[in-house]
Write an enzyme that holds these catalytic residues in place. Structure first.
Site, short mmCIF file in Angstrom:
data_model
loop_
_atom_site.label_atom_id
_atom_site.label_comp_id
_atom_site.label_asym_id
_atom_site.label_seq_id
_atom_site.Cartn_x
_atom_site.Cartn_y
_atom_site.Cartn_z
N ASP A 134 -0.75 27.26 24.34
CA ASP A 134 -0.79 27.50 22.89
C ASP A 134 0.61 27.43 22.29
OD1 ASP A 134 -2.13 27.90 20.51
OD2 ASP A 134 -2.15 30.07 20.68
N MET A 156 -6.54 40.11 16.68
CA MET A 156 -6.75 40.55 18.05
C MET A 156 -6.29 41.97 18.27
SD MET A 156 -5.30 38.89 21.58
CE MET A 156 -5.55 39.71 23.16
N LYS A 189 2.13 46.17 22.45
CA LYS A 189 1.00 45.40 21.93
C LYS A 189 -0.30 45.92 22.51
CE LYS A 189 -0.58 40.55 21.71
NZ LYS A 189 -0.20 39.17 22.08
N VAL A 198 0.74 45.61 16.99
CA VAL A 198 2.00 45.74 17.71
C VAL A 198 2.77 46.92 17.12
CG1 VAL A 198 4.16 44.64 18.40
CG2 VAL A 198 2.09 43.26 18.17
N GLY A 201 3.32 45.14 13.28
CA GLY A 201 2.45 44.11 12.73
C GLY A 201 1.05 44.25 13.25
N GLU A 202 0.12 43.49 12.64
CA GLU A 202 -1.27 43.58 13.02
C GLU A 202 -1.95 42.25 12.78
OE1 GLU A 202 -5.02 46.65 12.26
OE2 GLU A 202 -3.18 46.81 11.09
#
Length: 453
Positions: free
Chosen positions: A145, A30, A48, A33, A26-27
């Site tokens: 968070d 920030m 990551k 991964v 995934g992307e």
């Protein structure tokens, strides 16, 4: 290995330290991964890293410090309800965080179901969130968070907290380092940028509980300033007023967790967990749940799922918009940009979502022009994707890939589809993300068979 590295089908394997890189999971804005493998013990891992342009840009130390905090915070604790960190390394000036790779969906995905979650499932999810929080709080860490997107639900029903990127190690450094977090889940003291402690996480957990019980957030839109004012006042509709079948005792738990005065909240995660156990039914003796992905109808009735702008635009485009907003309205610009990108499914929706935060007509028009220019490349590439390959073919490949990669399968297939020269090429590239061996062979065979029908 730099941000520009491409994992090519059939090409040489890439390595970060000792870890083999097999593909992209995934992307985001920030970083990225990767799917990787620890060769020493033949263990799959997730790796990551931060985008190269953030490392090179002015103010890059902020990103590197944040990444280092995530490594230190998550690496100090080991618990079944936390994503485990295995290693932290740097190569050619780029930091990498090596963690366990799990098949999961996020609580945000699960919450997308049109049907309310059973109270047994709500109990199991919340109990495990609080167990994980209890562990990090005992280690002197405030997550800062907690939100559905940072709660992972694995195939076996285990809940895992992730993304400690803005955590603070209270035993090592001050917690009053400015406002950081997601506004809708932030406690009043966090919104005002003052010192926070573990009770800020209790507040955020109360917001998550409210969402799971009612299907909506306690405070609705109207812009960031309106949200700040609503949170500071603490006036909300009780869950049982929205869902009359809920036990009234749940109102007391939510209101206590989200009290404006942190001294009146639950003293710790264990106390809130015990309060929920006294009100909510249990799923079974283990406390684990059978987590099912949200049904297709939850996203798009009778049609393919619609990707948000966050998954469609490049990290560079989002960064450009964030920087422009930040230069005009301060640090909240980043939050506004990401929130708009995560909710919008078109450039028009994203523009309108951002403009709602501005009241001056001149500012609105200037902002509109800037965002439209930045997003022009997104709309062009996105609009060409559906015509490149039949949507039913993309859906078939995605369904076959989901058992291997989970919900990220859909994003991966559409990313590869934008560059693949044919359906055969698409299948071959996607297959590189499946574990090499029998599983990959089965995927290839099934995909080719599905496409030949």
């Amino acid at each position: 290995m730099s941000d520009a590295t491409v994992i090519a089908p059939g090409g040489p394997r890439r390595f970060v330290g000792k870890y083999r890189i097999d593909g992209i999971l995934g992307e985001g804005a920030m970083g990225r991964v990767y799917a990787g493998q620890d060769p020493d013990i033949d263990r799959p891992v997730a790796i990551k890293t931060i985008h190269q342009h953030l490392i090179d840009a002015a103010g890059s130390q902020e990103w590197l410090d944040r990444f280092g905090r995530e490594a230190r915070a998550a690496g100090r604790v080991l618990h079944q309800n936390l994503v485990t960190i295995f290693d932290f390394l740097q190569e050619d000036g780029v930091p990498y965080l090596v963690m366990e790779r799990i098949r999961s969906i996020t609580l945000e995905d699960r919450r997308a179901s049109p049907e309310p979650l059973p109270l047994e499932e709500v109990h199991a999810i919340m109990s495990q969130i609080l167990a994980g929080l209890g562990c990090i709080h005992a280690a002197g860490i405030v997550h800062r968070d907690i939100k559905p997107a940072n709660v992972m639900l694995t195939d076996d029903g285990t809940v895992k907290l992730t993304d400690f990127g803005i955590a603070r190690l209270t035993a090592m450094e001050a917690t009053g380092a400015g406002m950081a977090g997601t506004p809708s889940y932030m406690a009043p003291e966090q919104l005002m940028g003052t010192e926070v402690d573990a009770r800020a996480d209790i507040y955020a957990t109360g917001v998550v509980l409210y969402e799971l019980l009612t299907g909506q957030k306690p405070y609705k839109g109207g812009g960031v300033e309106a949200l700040f004012e609503a949170v500071r006042n603490g006036r909300m509709t009780c869950p049982s007023e929205l869902v009359p079948t809920l036990p009234p005792a749940l109102d007391d738990i939510v209101l206590k967790a989200m009290n404006v005065d942190r001294e009146k909240r639950f003293a710790d995660a264990r106390e809130m967990r015990e309060a929920l156990a006294a009100v909510l039914p249990r799923a079974d003796h283990t406390g684990l749940i059978d987590v099912a992905p949200a049904p297709r109808s939850a996203v798009a009735q009778g049609g393919p799922m619609t990707a948000t702008m966050l998954s469609r635009m490049s990290a560079q485009t989002l960064y450009k918009i964030e920087q422009h907003l930040t230069s005009n309205i301060g640090p909240m610009g980043k939050i506004i940009a990401r929130r708009a990108a995560a909710s919008a499914t078109s450039t028009e929706e994203m523009v309108e979502a951002v403009l709602r935060e501005f009241t001056n007509e001149g500012e609105r028009e200037n902002m509109r022009k800037m965002i439209e220019r930045a997003l022009s490349d997104v709309s062009t590439s996105a609009s060409s994707t559906p015509t490149a390959f039949p949507e039913d073919s993309l859906a078939a490949i995605t369904d076959l890939l989901k058992p291997q990669l989970g919900p990220i399968a859909r994003v991966l297939v559409r990313q590869v589809a934008r560059k693949a020269s044919s359906l055969d090429d698409l299948v071959r590239q996607v297959a590189e993300n499946v574990t090499e061996g029998p599983e990959r062979e089965r995927f290839l065979k099934a995909a080719m068979s599905a496409l030949s029908r």
